[in-house]
Design a protein around this motif. Structure first.
Motif, PDB file in Angstrom:
ATOM      1  N   CYS A 266      54.881 -81.247 -14.707  1.00  0.00           N
ATOM      2  CA  CYS A 266      56.000 -80.636 -13.987  1.00  0.00           C
ATOM      3  C   CYS A 266      56.113 -81.225 -12.591  1.00  0.00           C
ATOM      4  O   CYS A 266      55.109 -81.453 -11.918  1.00  0.00           O
ATOM      5  N   TYR A 267      57.341 -81.492 -12.165  1.00  0.00           N
ATOM      6  CA  TYR A 267      57.643 -81.828 -10.779  1.00  0.00           C
ATOM      7  C   TYR A 267      58.660 -80.819 -10.259  1.00  0.00           C
ATOM      8  O   TYR A 267      59.287 -80.074 -11.037  1.00  0.00           O
ATOM      9  N   ASP A 268      58.842 -80.787  -8.970  1.00  0.00           N
ATOM     10  CA  ASP A 268      59.667 -79.753  -8.339  1.00  0.00           C
ATOM     11  C   ASP A 268      61.032 -79.556  -9.002  1.00  0.00           C
ATOM     12  O   ASP A 268      61.388 -78.424  -9.338  1.00  0.00           O
ATOM     13  N   PRO A 269      61.852 -80.595  -9.199  1.00  0.00           N
ATOM     14  CA  PRO A 269      63.171 -80.330  -9.790  1.00  0.00           C
ATOM     15  C   PRO A 269      63.094 -79.742 -11.203  1.00  0.00           C
ATOM     16  O   PRO A 269      63.918 -78.908 -11.579  1.00  0.00           O
ATOM     17  N   VAL A 270      62.086 -80.166 -11.983  1.00  0.00           N
ATOM     18  CA  VAL A 270      61.898 -79.597 -13.308  1.00  0.00           C
ATOM     19  C   VAL A 270      61.502 -78.126 -13.187  1.00  0.00           C
ATOM     20  O   VAL A 270      61.972 -77.265 -13.946  1.00  0.00           O
ATOM     21  N   CYS A 271      60.652 -77.838 -12.228  1.00  0.00           N
ATOM     22  CA  CYS A 271      60.269 -76.453 -11.958  1.00  0.00           C
ATOM     23  C   CYS A 271      61.487 -75.627 -11.563  1.00  0.00           C
ATOM     24  O   CYS A 271      61.651 -74.487 -12.009  1.00  0.00           O
ATOM     25  N   GLN A 272      62.360 -76.195 -10.725  1.00  0.00           N
ATOM     26  CA  GLN A 272      63.575 -75.477 -10.350  1.00  0.00           C
ATOM     27  C   GLN A 272      64.421 -75.156 -11.577  1.00  0.00           C
ATOM     28  O   GLN A 272      65.001 -74.068 -11.689  1.00  0.00           O
TER      29      GLN A 272
ATOM     30  N   PHE B  81      63.361 -74.706 -14.713  1.00  0.00           N
ATOM     31  CA  PHE B  81      62.719 -73.689 -15.546  1.00  0.00           C
ATOM     32  C   PHE B  81      62.686 -72.325 -14.866  1.00  0.00           C
ATOM     33  O   PHE B  81      62.728 -71.285 -15.544  1.00  0.00           O
ATOM     34  N   SER B  82      62.619 -72.298 -13.551  1.00  0.00           N
ATOM     35  CA  SER B  82      62.462 -71.036 -12.806  1.00  0.00           C
ATOM     36  C   SER B  82      63.782 -70.354 -12.475  1.00  0.00           C
ATOM     37  O   SER B  82      63.785 -69.346 -11.771  1.00  0.00           O
ATOM     38  N   CYS B  83      64.896 -70.899 -12.953  1.00  0.00           N
ATOM     39  CA  CYS B  83      66.241 -70.354 -12.686  1.00  0.00           C
ATOM     40  C   CYS B  83      66.758 -70.698 -11.291  1.00  0.00           C
ATOM     41  O   CYS B  83      67.909 -70.384 -10.968  1.00  0.00           O
ATOM     42  N   LEU B  84      65.923 -71.323 -10.455  1.00  0.00           N
ATOM     43  CA  LEU B  84      66.362 -71.650  -9.101  1.00  0.00           C
ATOM     44  C   LEU B  84      67.515 -72.650  -9.111  1.00  0.00           C
ATOM     45  O   LEU B  84      68.476 -72.513  -8.346  1.00  0.00           O
ATOM     46  N   MET B  85      67.438 -73.643  -9.970  1.00  0.00           N
ATOM     47  CA  MET B  85      68.504 -74.640 -10.028  1.00  0.00           C
ATOM     48  C   MET B  85      69.822 -74.003 -10.462  1.00  0.00           C
ATOM     49  O   MET B  85      70.897 -74.398  -9.994  1.00  0.00           O
TER      50      MET B  85
ATOM     51  N   ARG C 201      67.216 -79.501  -2.275  1.00  0.00           N
ATOM     52  CA  ARG C 201      66.310 -80.364  -1.553  1.00  0.00           C
ATOM     53  C   ARG C 201      65.766 -79.582  -0.357  1.00  0.00           C
ATOM     54  O   ARG C 201      66.403 -78.658   0.131  1.00  0.00           O
ATOM     55  N   GLU C 202      64.590 -79.854   0.194  1.00  0.00           N
ATOM     56  CA  GLU C 202      63.701 -80.907  -0.217  1.00  0.00           C
ATOM     57  C   GLU C 202      62.495 -80.257  -0.888  1.00  0.00           C
ATOM     58  O   GLU C 202      61.705 -79.592  -0.227  1.00  0.00           O
TER      59      GLU C 202
ATOM     60  N   PRO D 247      61.738 -77.471  -2.655  1.00  0.00           N
ATOM     61  CA  PRO D 247      61.341 -76.148  -2.154  1.00  0.00           C
ATOM     62  C   PRO D 247      60.276 -75.458  -2.972  1.00  0.00           C
ATOM     63  O   PRO D 247      59.432 -74.736  -2.412  1.00  0.00           O
ATOM     64  N   SER D 248      60.258 -75.643  -4.294  1.00  0.00           N
ATOM     65  CA  SER D 248      59.238 -74.936  -5.080  1.00  0.00           C
ATOM     66  C   SER D 248      57.851 -75.491  -4.797  1.00  0.00           C
ATOM     67  O   SER D 248      56.850 -74.758  -4.860  1.00  0.00           O
ATOM     68  N   ASP D 249      57.756 -76.776  -4.475  1.00  0.00           N
ATOM     69  CA  ASP D 249      56.467 -77.342  -4.058  1.00  0.00           C
ATOM     70  C   ASP D 249      55.970 -76.661  -2.792  1.00  0.00           C
ATOM     71  O   ASP D 249      54.802 -76.267  -2.691  1.00  0.00           O
ATOM     72  N   TYR D 250      56.851 -76.545  -1.812  1.00  0.00           N
ATOM     73  CA  TYR D 250      56.434 -75.969  -0.535  1.00  0.00           C
ATOM     74  C   TYR D 250      56.181 -74.471  -0.640  1.00  0.00           C
ATOM     75  O   TYR D 250      55.246 -73.947  -0.008  1.00  0.00           O
ATOM     76  N   LEU D 251      56.984 -73.750  -1.427  1.00  0.00           N
ATOM     77  CA  LEU D 251      56.717 -72.331  -1.648  1.00  0.00           C
ATOM     78  C   LEU D 251      55.343 -72.144  -2.278  1.00  0.00           C
ATOM     79  O   LEU D 251      54.585 -71.240  -1.891  1.00  0.00           O
ATOM     80  N   SER D 252      55.008 -72.989  -3.232  1.00  0.00           N
ATOM     81  CA  SER D 252      53.697 -72.905  -3.875  1.00  0.00           C
ATOM     82  C   SER D 252      52.584 -73.219  -2.896  1.00  0.00           C
ATOM     83  O   SER D 252      51.551 -72.530  -2.853  1.00  0.00           O
ATOM     84  N   GLY D 253      52.772 -74.276  -2.104  1.00  0.00           N
ATOM     85  CA  GLY D 253      51.756 -74.645  -1.131  1.00  0.00           C
ATOM     86  C   GLY D 253      51.525 -73.582  -0.085  1.00  0.00           C
ATOM     87  O   GLY D 253      50.382 -73.262   0.269  1.00  0.00           O
ATOM     88  N   LEU D 254      52.606 -72.992   0.423  1.00  0.00           N
ATOM     89  CA  LEU D 254      52.477 -71.938   1.430  1.00  0.00           C
ATOM     90  C   LEU D 254      51.799 -70.707   0.856  1.00  0.00           C
ATOM     91  O   LEU D 254      50.956 -70.082   1.511  1.00  0.00           O
ATOM     92  N   THR D 255      52.155 -70.357  -0.381  1.00  0.00           N
ATOM     93  CA  THR D 255      51.504 -69.214  -1.022  1.00  0.00           C
ATOM     94  C   THR D 255      50.022 -69.495  -1.246  1.00  0.00           C
ATOM     95  O   THR D 255      49.165 -68.637  -0.980  1.00  0.00           O
ATOM     96  N   GLY D 256      49.717 -70.699  -1.711  1.00  0.00           N
ATOM     97  CA  GLY D 256      48.330 -71.073  -1.923  1.00  0.00           C
ATOM     98  C   GLY D 256      47.524 -71.059  -0.642  1.00  0.00           C
ATOM     99  O   GLY D 256      46.352 -70.644  -0.623  1.00  0.00           O
ATOM    100  N   PHE D 257      48.133 -71.496   0.455  1.00  0.00           N
ATOM    101  CA  PHE D 257      47.478 -71.475   1.768  1.00  0.00           C
ATOM    102  C   PHE D 257      47.040 -70.058   2.115  1.00  0.00           C
ATOM    103  O   PHE D 257      45.874 -69.806   2.455  1.00  0.00           O
ATOM    104  N   GLY D 258      47.954 -69.108   1.991  1.00  0.00           N
ATOM    105  CA  GLY D 258      47.622 -67.728   2.335  1.00  0.00           C
ATOM    106  C   GLY D 258      46.608 -67.113   1.392  1.00  0.00           C
ATOM    107  O   GLY D 258      45.661 -66.440   1.817  1.00  0.00           O
ATOM    108  N   MET D 259      46.772 -67.340   0.083  1.00  0.00           N
ATOM    109  CA  MET D 259      45.869 -66.744  -0.892  1.00  0.00           C
ATOM    110  C   MET D 259      44.455 -67.320  -0.767  1.00  0.00           C
ATOM    111  O   MET D 259      43.472 -66.586  -0.912  1.00  0.00           O
TER     112      MET D 259
END
Length: 402
Positions: free
Chosen positions: A140-146, A148-152, A166-167, A169-181
Motif C-alpha cells: 500500500c502507498y498513500d494514494p491507494v490508502c486514500q 480504500f479508506s474513502c478519503l479519495m 496531496r501531499e 496525508p494518510s502517511d502523515y496522519l499515520s506517522g503523527l499518530t504513531g509518534f504519539g502512541m
C-alpha cells in the motif's frame, strides 16, 4: 558517527529509537523523535534503498534529519543478531512492511520482548497485521490508502473522478499518530516494566480523521458528495477568483464573522435574511444566494491581496491561495522562521521546513542532514559491542553495506 558525538538537546534526549521503516509513515514518527533529541538509528535495507531517496532526494533530506544510518539484511541469521544488539536497550522499534512480514521472519513481538521486555513496537502497514488475509498481505502507498479508506471519495468535484489529496496525508496522519502512541507506550513501559505493540493500519487512521463523514452514512444514511473548492451548504465558504487572476479561500462562518463581515455589503446579522438562529447563510436561502453572489462579485472586482486584507480586517478568515514562492517571501513565514537552512552530510546548503511546533524550554535542533546508506554502520556496531574484527568479517560476508 558514535552515539557520544550526538548533541544533547530536546524533550526526548535520552530516548533510543530504532526504525527499519521506509518512505513516509513510519519514518515521520521517527523523524519527529529525532528532531526532539532522541537517538534515532535508521536501519536501511542492504538490498534496496529507501524509496524516499528518489525524486531528487529532497524527501529523504526533509524527513531523515538527525538520524544515524546502518545498512544490513535483517532476516539473515547475522542480521537478526545485529537487530537484537540494537533493540536490547532501545525504547522504541518502528517497522513498516506488509502485514505479518516480521512474523514470517521469526521476529514476533514475543521474540523481541524476550530480548527487551520494555520495548515499544510500532508496526506500520497499509491494512494492518490482522483481518482478511487477502488484504493483510497487500502492499500500500498513500494514494491507494486514500482510495480504500474513502478519503479519495471525498476529494475533487462532483462531476469528475475522485482525486487523491496531496501531499500524502494518510502517511502523515499515520506517522503523527504513531509518534504519539509510541511515546505513550514508553511512559507506560517505564511505569510497569511491560512493553507495548501497536498495529497501525494506515487506512484505519485515514478514515479515523474524517470528522463526521463516516457517521453521517453509518447513523443517518447520508452520503458525503465531492464538493470541489466550495462548500455545498454554506454561502461565502470556498475559493474565489480575484481581479488579478489569483484566488483566495474565505469563510463566512460563526456569529462574530457574520456580524462583522455582512457589514461589508450593508447587511445586518440578525435580520430576516440573516437570522441569528444560524451562524452561517445556507446556500438554499435567499440570504445565502445574495451573500454568495456578493462575495463572488466583490472578489472579481478586487485583487487577491486587497480581498485578504479587507476581509481579515473585518474578522472574516481569508487567505490568498499560496504557493511555495509566495510562502518563501511572506513576512509571517519569515518572522516565524518557518523555513530554515541546514547542511547536508556532503556539505551542501539545504533549505526546507523548520522543526515545529516551537518549544520554549527544550527546543528542537537540526544538527545533521540525511545520512547516506550505511554511513554509520561501523560506528553503530562499535557502540553495541562489536569489535573491529567482527565488523570486518560481517563486511566480508556481505551482511553489511560496504
Amino acid at each position: 558517527m558514535r552515539k557520544s558525538e550526538k548533541p544533547s538537546f530536546g524533550l526526548l534526549d535520552g530516548l533510543k529509537v530504532v526504525h527499519s521503516s521506509s518512505v513516509v509513515a513510519g519514518p515521520i514518527a521517527a523523524e519527529l523523535m529525532a528532531e526532539n533529541g532522541a537517538d534515532v538509528i535508521w536501519i536501511e535495507s542492504k538490498r534496496a534503498l529507501d524509496t524516499n531517496r528518489g525524486k531528487g532526494g529532497m524527501g529523504a533530506e526533509s524527513e531523515r534529519r538527525n538520524m544515524r544510518n546502518i545498512s544490513f539484511d535483517i532476516p539473515t541469521e547475522e542480521g537478526k543478531k545485529i537487530l537484537r544488539s540494537l533493540l536490547e536497550d532501545a525504547d522504541i522499534f518502528i517497522e513498516s512492511s506488509k502485514g505479518g512480514q516480521y512474523k514470517r521472519w521469526g521476529l514476533t513481538d514475543e521474540v523481541l520482548w524476550s530480548w527487551n521486555p520494555k520495548l515499544v513496537i510500532a508496526h506500520f502497514s497499509g491494512y494492518g497485521q490482522s483481518g482478511d488475509p487477502e488484504y493483510v498481505s497487500r502492499g500500500c502507498y498513500d494514494p491507494v490508502c486514500q482510495a480504500f479508506s474513502c478519503l479519495m471519495h471525498l476529494n475533487g468535484f462532483a462531476d469528475r473522478e475522485a482525486l487523491p489529496a496531496r501531499e500524502i496525508p494518510s502517511d502523515y496522519l499515520s506517522g503523527l499518530t504513531g509518534f504519539g502512541m509510541c511515546l505513550a507506550g514508553v511512559m507506560k513501559a517505564r511505569e510497569t516494566g511491560i512493553g507495548e505493540s501497536f498495529d497501525l493500519a494506515q487506512y484505519e487512521l485515514a478514515i479515523r480523521y474524517q470528522n463526521q463523514r463516516p457517521m453521517d452514512w453509518l447513523v443517518r444514511g447520508v452520503p458525503s458528495p465531492r464538493v470541489g473548492n466550495h462548500n455545498d451548504v454554506t454561502a461565502g465558504w470556498g475559493a474565489y477568483t480575484c481581479k488579478d487572476g489569483n484566488a483566495v479561500y474565505l469563510m463566512f462562518l460563526g456569529p462574530s464573522v457574520m456580524e462583522k463581515g455582512l457589514r461589508l455589503f450593508g447587511w445586518e446579522f440578525g435580520s430576516e435574511l440573516f437570522p441569528k438562529t444560524q451562524n452561517f447563510a445556507p446556500l438554499a436561502t435567499e440570504g445565502g444566494k445574495m451573500l454568495e453572489e456578493a462575495v463572488t462579485k466583490y472578489c472579481a472586482e478586487h485583487a487577491a491581496v486587497e480581498v485578504e486584507e479587507e476581509l481579515c480586517a473585518l474578522g472574516v478568515p481569508c487567505s490568498r491561495i499560496m504557493d511555495y514562492e509566495m510562502a518563501a517571501e511572506h513576512p509571517h513565514y519569515i518572522a516565524r522562521e518557518t523555513f530554515t537552512e541546514w547542511e547536508a552530510v556532503d556539505g551542501r546548503k539545504l533549505k526546507g521546513v523548520n522543526t515545529m511546533p516551537k518549544v520554549t524550554n527544550h527546543p528542537q535542533q537540526i544538527w545533521r542532514g540525511c545520512p547516506t546508506p550505511g554511513m554509520d554502520t561501523d560506528d553503530i556496531l562499535l557502540d553495541h559491542g562489536f569489535d573491529a574484527e567482527e565488523i570486518k568479517a560481517l563486511h566480508e560476508q556481505g551482511i553489511l553495506r560496504n
